[in-house]
Design a protein around this motif. Structure first.
Motif, PDB file in Angstrom:
ATOM      1  N   CYS A 191      -0.186  16.539  -5.975  1.00  0.00           N
ATOM      2  CA  CYS A 191       0.587  17.553  -7.074  1.00  0.00           C
ATOM      3  C   CYS A 191       0.940  18.257  -5.657  1.00  0.00           C
ATOM      4  O   CYS A 191      -0.187  19.591  -4.763  1.00  0.00           O
ATOM      5  CB  CYS A 191      -0.384  18.122  -7.811  1.00  0.00           C
ATOM      6  SG  CYS A 191       0.341  19.386  -8.835  1.00  0.00           S
ATOM      7  N   LEU A 249       2.049  14.036 -14.207  1.00  0.00           N
ATOM      8  CA  LEU A 249       2.682  13.077 -13.356  1.00  0.00           C
ATOM      9  C   LEU A 249       2.702  11.561 -14.983  1.00  0.00           C
ATOM     10  O   LEU A 249       1.329  11.287 -14.590  1.00  0.00           O
ATOM     11  CB  LEU A 249       2.556  12.658 -12.721  1.00  0.00           C
ATOM     12  CG  LEU A 249       3.498  11.941 -12.177  1.00  0.00           C
ATOM     13  CD1 LEU A 249       4.503  11.884 -12.241  1.00  0.00           C
ATOM     14  CD2 LEU A 249       2.746  11.249 -10.324  1.00  0.00           C
ATOM     15  N   ALA A 307       7.245  13.628 -15.518  1.00  0.00           N
ATOM     16  CA  ALA A 307       6.654  15.042 -14.505  1.00  0.00           C
ATOM     17  C   ALA A 307       7.043  15.750 -16.316  1.00  0.00           C
ATOM     18  O   ALA A 307       7.804  16.026 -15.968  1.00  0.00           O
ATOM     19  CB  ALA A 307       6.476  15.333 -13.211  1.00  0.00           C
ATOM     20  N   GLN A 341      -6.571  18.510  -8.922  1.00  0.00           N
ATOM     21  CA  GLN A 341      -5.769  17.906  -9.400  1.00  0.00           C
ATOM     22  C   GLN A 341      -7.508  17.203  -9.655  1.00  0.00           C
ATOM     23  O   GLN A 341      -8.631  16.775  -9.340  1.00  0.00           O
ATOM     24  CB  GLN A 341      -5.681  16.348  -8.621  1.00  0.00           C
ATOM     25  CG  GLN A 341      -4.138  17.284  -7.944  1.00  0.00           C
ATOM     26  CD  GLN A 341      -2.913  16.604  -7.091  1.00  0.00           C
ATOM     27  OE1 GLN A 341      -3.111  16.584  -6.158  1.00  0.00           O
ATOM     28  NE2 GLN A 341      -2.257  15.467  -7.726  1.00  0.00           N
ATOM     29  N   SER A 361       0.234  20.970 -14.624  1.00  0.00           N
ATOM     30  CA  SER A 361       1.967  19.494 -14.531  1.00  0.00           C
ATOM     31  C   SER A 361       0.787  18.474 -14.982  1.00  0.00           C
ATOM     32  O   SER A 361      -0.087  18.243 -14.592  1.00  0.00           O
ATOM     33  CB  SER A 361       2.570  20.085 -13.944  1.00  0.00           C
ATOM     34  OG  SER A 361       3.363  18.600 -13.582  1.00  0.00           O
ATOM     35  N   ARG A 405       3.749  10.402  -3.334  1.00  0.00           N
ATOM     36  CA  ARG A 405       2.985   9.675  -3.913  1.00  0.00           C
ATOM     37  C   ARG A 405       2.518   9.500  -1.804  1.00  0.00           C
ATOM     38  O   ARG A 405       3.787   9.800  -0.848  1.00  0.00           O
ATOM     39  CB  ARG A 405       3.936   8.632  -3.626  1.00  0.00           C
ATOM     40  CG  ARG A 405       3.436   7.315  -3.204  1.00  0.00           C
ATOM     41  CD  ARG A 405       4.167   6.421  -4.086  1.00  0.00           C
ATOM     42  NE  ARG A 405       3.254   4.838  -4.064  1.00  0.00           N
ATOM     43  CZ  ARG A 405       2.978   3.583  -3.888  1.00  0.00           C
ATOM     44  NH1 ARG A 405       3.620   3.141  -5.607  1.00  0.00           N
ATOM     45  NH2 ARG A 405       3.034   2.657  -2.767  1.00  0.00           N
ATOM     46  N   CYS A 435      -2.668  17.870 -12.816  1.00  0.00           N
ATOM     47  CA  CYS A 435      -2.016  18.954 -11.773  1.00  0.00           C
ATOM     48  C   CYS A 435      -2.777  20.206 -12.927  1.00  0.00           C
ATOM     49  O   CYS A 435      -1.903  20.301 -13.901  1.00  0.00           O
ATOM     50  CB  CYS A 435      -1.426  19.012 -10.577  1.00  0.00           C
ATOM     51  SG  CYS A 435      -1.099  20.165 -10.160  1.00  0.00           S
ATOM     52  N   TYR A 479      -1.856  10.164  -5.393  1.00  0.00           N
ATOM     53  CA  TYR A 479      -0.812  10.686  -5.626  1.00  0.00           C
ATOM     54  C   TYR A 479      -0.878  12.138  -5.545  1.00  0.00           C
ATOM     55  O   TYR A 479      -2.234  12.835  -5.762  1.00  0.00           O
ATOM     56  CB  TYR A 479      -0.581  10.812  -7.712  1.00  0.00           C
ATOM     57  CG  TYR A 479       0.074   8.946  -7.667  1.00  0.00           C
ATOM     58  CD1 TYR A 479      -0.574   8.530  -7.458  1.00  0.00           C
ATOM     59  CD2 TYR A 479       1.676   8.791  -7.477  1.00  0.00           C
ATOM     60  CE1 TYR A 479      -0.186   7.109  -8.140  1.00  0.00           C
ATOM     61  CE2 TYR A 479       2.494   7.348  -7.354  1.00  0.00           C
ATOM     62  CZ  TYR A 479       1.212   6.831  -7.379  1.00  0.00           C
ATOM     63  OH  TYR A 479       1.960   5.481  -7.542  1.00  0.00           O
ATOM     64  N   TRP A 523       5.800  16.506  -7.191  1.00  0.00           N
ATOM     65  CA  TRP A 523       4.801  15.251  -6.913  1.00  0.00           C
ATOM     66  C   TRP A 523       4.879  14.411  -6.029  1.00  0.00           C
ATOM     67  O   TRP A 523       6.545  14.350  -5.367  1.00  0.00           O
ATOM     68  CB  TRP A 523       5.238  14.634  -8.181  1.00  0.00           C
ATOM     69  CG  TRP A 523       4.293  14.796  -9.322  1.00  0.00           C
ATOM     70  CD1 TRP A 523       4.311  16.005  -9.915  1.00  0.00           C
ATOM     71  CD2 TRP A 523       2.351  15.200  -9.618  1.00  0.00           C
ATOM     72  NE1 TRP A 523       3.952  16.697 -11.249  1.00  0.00           N
ATOM     73  CE2 TRP A 523       2.069  16.075 -10.670  1.00  0.00           C
ATOM     74  CE3 TRP A 523       1.716  14.874  -8.997  1.00  0.00           C
ATOM     75  CZ2 TRP A 523       1.074  15.864 -10.941  1.00  0.00           C
ATOM     76  CZ3 TRP A 523       0.133  14.778  -8.987  1.00  0.00           C
ATOM     77  CH2 TRP A 523       0.637  15.689 -10.621  1.00  0.00           C
TER      78      TRP A 523
END
Lengths: 112, 109
Positions: B90, B75, B64, B6, B73, B37, B23, B88, B35
């Motif tokens: 992944c 976000l 996302a 990340q 990916s 948090r 990610c 955050y 994803w």
């Protein structure tokens, strides 16, 4: 109505002791997990159970033994605790292994 | 072995700015990508799950995207708020969830 709960929230113990962490989910999920988050905040899976059967065991030392008495519970017993076992342990559950995982609040284990 | 990265590791933005969290993963044979948090001292909250057949998922201010072939990916969080401050994470799912180290976001009021 906590979805995934863990007890205790904090656990402080001496090296060499044996301790257990309990996890319960009320979501009706079939799959449960244990994760370890180390001091660098990196999360790694330890075990996964599906319908009380072990399906993932990620090269965790034998001192760690998960036990699933029923689908809603997955407990983690740790023998002969070592300093390196200090971490936050998270329990999680999902409907099946391909669905979203829901995490508990974590248990912070400190080994002195 | 699946490796998840990340970038950036930390991000600080003024309130109202859009956030972009990246990610990447090494093995594209995945079932889905999730994803999360994480607030300090708390557990993980699932934000979005993208199946391997999907290109994106949206929930409120969160969007996302997933490009499985390139192993990426992203976000997006629109119009950031101080309450968005958190780490955050992944996670990609092949036979298990493999997590990145996270991006710690601070949104300044």
């Amino acid at each position: 109505d906590t979805a995934v709960s863990q007890t205790p929230k904090y656990l402080v113990t001496q090296m060499g002791n044996d301790k257990s962490i309990k996890c319960e989910q009320n979501l009706g999920h079939d799959t449960m997990y244990w994760y370890k988050q180390d001091s660098k905040k990196f999360l790694k899976i330890m075990f996964s159970y599906n319908n009380k059967e072990l399906i993932i065991n990620e090269t965790v030392p034998n001192r760690f033994s998960p036990k699933s008495p029923d689908k809603a519970h997955l407990n983690l017993h740790i023998n002969s605790l070592e300093l390196g076992d200090s971490a936050v342990y998270f329990c999680a559950s999902s409907q099946d292994s391909g669905r979203s995982q829901f995490f508990g609040p974590g248990t912070r284990l400190t080994v002195l | 072995k699946q490796e998840v990265t990340q970038i950036p590791a930390a991000l600080s933005v003024p309130e109202g700015e859009n956030l972009v969290l990246n990610c990447s993963f090494t093995d594209s044979a995945i079932y889905n990508l999730q994803w999360f948090r994480q607030d300090p001292g708390k557990g993980l909250t699932s934000l979005l799950l993208i199946q391997s057949s999907q290109r994106e998922q949206t929930s409120g201010r969160l969007n996302a995207s997933l490009d499985k072939s390139s192993g990426r990916s992203t976000l997006y969080i629109a119009a950031s708020q101080p309450g968005d401050s958190a780490t955050y994470l992944c996670a990609v799912h092949d036979y298990k969830l493999s997590f990145g180290a996270g991006t710690t976001v601070t949104v300044r009021a």
